[in-house]
Structures are given as structure tokens and as C-alpha cells.
Enzyme design. Structure first.
Site, short mmCIF file in Angstrom:
data_model
loop_
_atom_site.label_atom_id
_atom_site.label_comp_id
_atom_site.label_asym_id
_atom_site.label_seq_id
_atom_site.Cartn_x
_atom_site.Cartn_y
_atom_site.Cartn_z
N PRO A 100 82.22 20.58 69.00
CG PRO A 100 84.23 19.84 68.07
CD PRO A 100 83.33 19.68 69.26
N GLY A 104 81.57 15.76 63.00
CA GLY A 104 81.51 14.30 63.13
C GLY A 104 81.37 13.82 64.56
CB ALA A 109 72.43 13.39 67.51
CG ASP A 151 75.50 10.70 64.67
OD1 ASP A 151 76.18 9.67 64.58
OD2 ASP A 151 75.77 11.76 64.06
C1 MEV Z 1 77.60 10.30 61.09
O1 MEV Z 1 78.06 10.61 62.40
C2 MEV Z 1 77.70 8.84 60.81
C3 MEV Z 1 77.24 8.40 59.41
O2 MEV Z 1 77.45 6.99 59.38
C4 MEV Z 1 75.80 8.73 59.16
C5 MEV Z 1 74.83 7.92 60.03
O3 MEV Z 1 75.21 6.90 60.57
O4 MEV Z 1 73.68 8.36 60.10
C6 MEV Z 1 78.09 9.03 58.33
#
Ligand code: MEV
Length: 315
Positions: A100, A104, A109, A151
Site C-alpha cells: 500500500p 509506512g 523505496a 527503508d
Molecule cells: C520511515 O519508514 C521511517 C522513518 O524513520 C524515516 C527514516 O528512517 O528515513 C520515519
């Protein structure tokens, strides 16, 4: 000259950050795992026209007219072609995804990883892990502004990591008999903005926010011990503490808070957002499959749009 009559393929998985998002940007550790339940497939094939054609969920057409939203993908293509010393023309890139977007799970990436792999496969060139990582990080800088590199590491790799920015990768064995329940709020997260907002908060309240970031890092270190001791109850408690700090850092959201509460009420050992936050996905922890199913049902009842149950440790 290489004869390009074949097709190039590339795959990447999503990722789950178990502990340590946001603090990882400031050099604290994070624990993350590849999440193969969702993946991105990229395919590169020859076309007669002297353009690069894109075909993905967000856009179909020439690369030169692709929308701003795809700048990270465009960067991945251009930088890969520069390394491959190939012109920007004569192929079509098709992308299909079950990751999705902006939830998150590392979709930006993962798109870059799958694309870079497909391009190197199409041009029949070997792709060193270090080159893949470097190219993905270049695309991530466009997507996230100031990425920790986590990521890129997770979506290009295949093992869980205890990750510290700018340090060699340290695989971690998830020696834990437990289940993760992953749930999507259905709300688009805003990683770039969330990362920038934490940076602004840290600048305006260096002591208070600095302490919270260090505390998050300590929770990750304690979680590593809890995992090594196969103690999901301890880990769940650390997840709840981490979620409270992420709320304080303003990166949670009402939808995440609601689902976290629903998971805990349904018996989760702990629950927290995963990734950039401000929407996106959360993870909850349970020790048995039936407890995980009960939590999953509660999350769906509370409004989760998609859920997954993932068995950690011994299978
Ligand atoms: C994003 O998936 C994770 C964060 O910690 C950003 C990063 O690590 O670049 C929010």
C-alpha cells in the site's frame, strides 16, 4: 553489442519497522523486518519508440511527462541509466504493487529497488548490493528528504536488521514465538512531513525532544534483549511505551490511536504505528494465532482497511 530481445524483471518486498522509527534518523537503532506479504514487481521491455514509457497505478505515458509525485521513481530510472551508461529511450517500465502506497511499509523505496533490479536485468548487467543501495538511497532522498537509509536497506534485503544509520548492516534473529498483526488505517501517511516536523520540534525543544529520541533508542535496545530472551510480554510493553513517545513527537494520528486502543483492548501485548506515521499502518503483538485472529477482528471492526497476520520466529 548486447542484444536486448529479452525482458528485465525486478522484485522488492515491503518492510515493517518493529521499533525505532524516527529516532533512527538521529542515529538511534531500529529493528525492522522485510514483509514479503506485500511486494512490488517491475518489468522492463523493449519498445520501438525512442522514449521511456511508464505504466504504473498512478500514471501511464512517457517518462518525460510523469507527474511530480513520481520524482523518486524518475530519479531511480535516470540514475540507473547513468550507471548503466544507457540512453533514456527504447523501453517500457511496468510496475505492479501490493505494497500500500504511503502507509509506512516502504513503498517508495520498494518501487526504486524493483525498478533498479529490472533495469540492470534488462541491460544484462550485474548489480552489486552496494550499487543497489546507493541508487535506492538517491531516490529516497527525493521521496523523504532526510532518510535514515532503513527503508532502502529493508526493501533491498531479505533478513531482519538491527539497523543503525551509516553502520554496517547487523542481521538480527527474531527468536520470538509470537505473531504480528499488521493493520492499515487506510489513511495516507506523510513520512516526509512527519520527519521534517520532528526535526523542527527538536530544534525548538532540543532537551525535551532529544531526551524522547534517546528514550526511543533505549526501548529499541531493550526490545533486542526481549527478543533474544523470547519474551513477547516485555516486547509488547516496550512497543506501547514507544507508541506513547511517537504520539508526543506528533507523528501518530487519531486513526492510529483508535486502532492501537482497539488492539490493546482485544488483548494485544502491545501496539504501535510502524513507519513514518500520520496515518499508514500499525503493528500489534500476540503470542498465539487465536489471540492474533481476535485482535485482527477487533481491528477490522474498528475500521482497519487491510490486515495481515505474520508469524515471527519459529515457523
Ligand atoms: C520511515 O519508514 C521511517 C522513518 O524513520 C524515516 C527514516 O528512517 O528515513 C520515519
Amino acid at each position: 553489442m548486447t542484444k536486448l530481445d529479452s525482458v528485465g524483471y525486478g522484485v522488492a518486498t515491503g518492510k515493517i519497522i518493529l521499533m525505532g522509527e524516527h529516532a533512527v534518523v538521529y542515529g538511534e537503532p531500529a529493528i525492522a523486518l522485510p514483509f514479503p506479504a506485500v511486494r512490488i514487481n517491475a518489468k522492463v521491455e523493449k519498445i520501438a519508440q525512442s522514449i521511456v514509457e511508464l505504466d504504473c497505478y498512478f500514471y501511464q505515458g512517457p517518462l518525460t511527462e510523469a507527474p511530480q509525485q513520481l520524482t523518486n521513481l524518475i530519479t531511480a530510472i535516470k540514475e540507473s541509466l547513468a550507471v548503466l551508461q544507457q540512453p533514456q529511450q527504447g523501453f517500457k517500465l511496468s510496475i505492479t504493487s501490493t505494497v500500500p502506497a504511503e502507509r509506512g511499509m516502504g513503498s517508495s523505496a520498494a518501487v526504486a529497488v524493483a525498478t533498479i533490479r529490472a533495469l540492470f536485468s534488462y541491460f544484462k548487467q550485474p548489480l552489486a548490493d552496494s550499487v543497489l543501495l546507493e541508487l535506492t538511497n538517491q531516490a529516497e532522498k527525493i521521496a523523504h528528504g532526510n532518510p535514515s537509509g532503513l527503508d532502502a536497506a529493508m526493501t533491498s534485503g531479505s533478513v531482519p536488521l538491527y539497523y543503525v544509520k551509516n553502520q554496517p548492516f547487523a542481521p538480527i534473529s527474531l527468536n520470538l514465538k509470537a505473531y504480528l498483526i499488521v493493520a492499515d488505517t487506510g489513511i495516507t501517511g506523510q513520512t516526509k512531513k512527519a520527519v521534517a516536523d520532528v526535526a523542527a520540534l527538536l530544534e525548538s525543544h532540543p532537551q525535551e525532544i532529544g531526551d524522547k529520541i534517546v528514550t526511543l533508542g533505549n526501548l529499541v535496545k531493550q526490545s533486542k534483549h526481549a527478543i533474544e530472551k523470547n519474551n513477547p510480554v516485555l516486547l509488547g510493553g516496550y512497543m506501547n511505551q514507544a507508541q506513547q513517545i511517537l504520539v508526543d513527537l506528533t507523528v501518530s494520528s487519531p486513526e492510529i490511536d483508535l486502532l492501537v486502543a482497539a488492539a490493546n483492548q482485544a488483548g494485544a501485548l502491545g501496539a504501535k504505528l510502524t513507519g513514518g506515521g500520520r496515518g499508514g499502518c500499525l503493528v500489534a503483538l500476540a503470542t498465539t494465532k487465536s489471540a492474533a485472529e481476535q485482535i485482527e477482528a477487533a481491528l477490522i471492526e474498528a475500521g482497519a482497511t487491510i490486515t495481515w497476520i505474520y508469524q515471527i520466529g519459529e515457523k
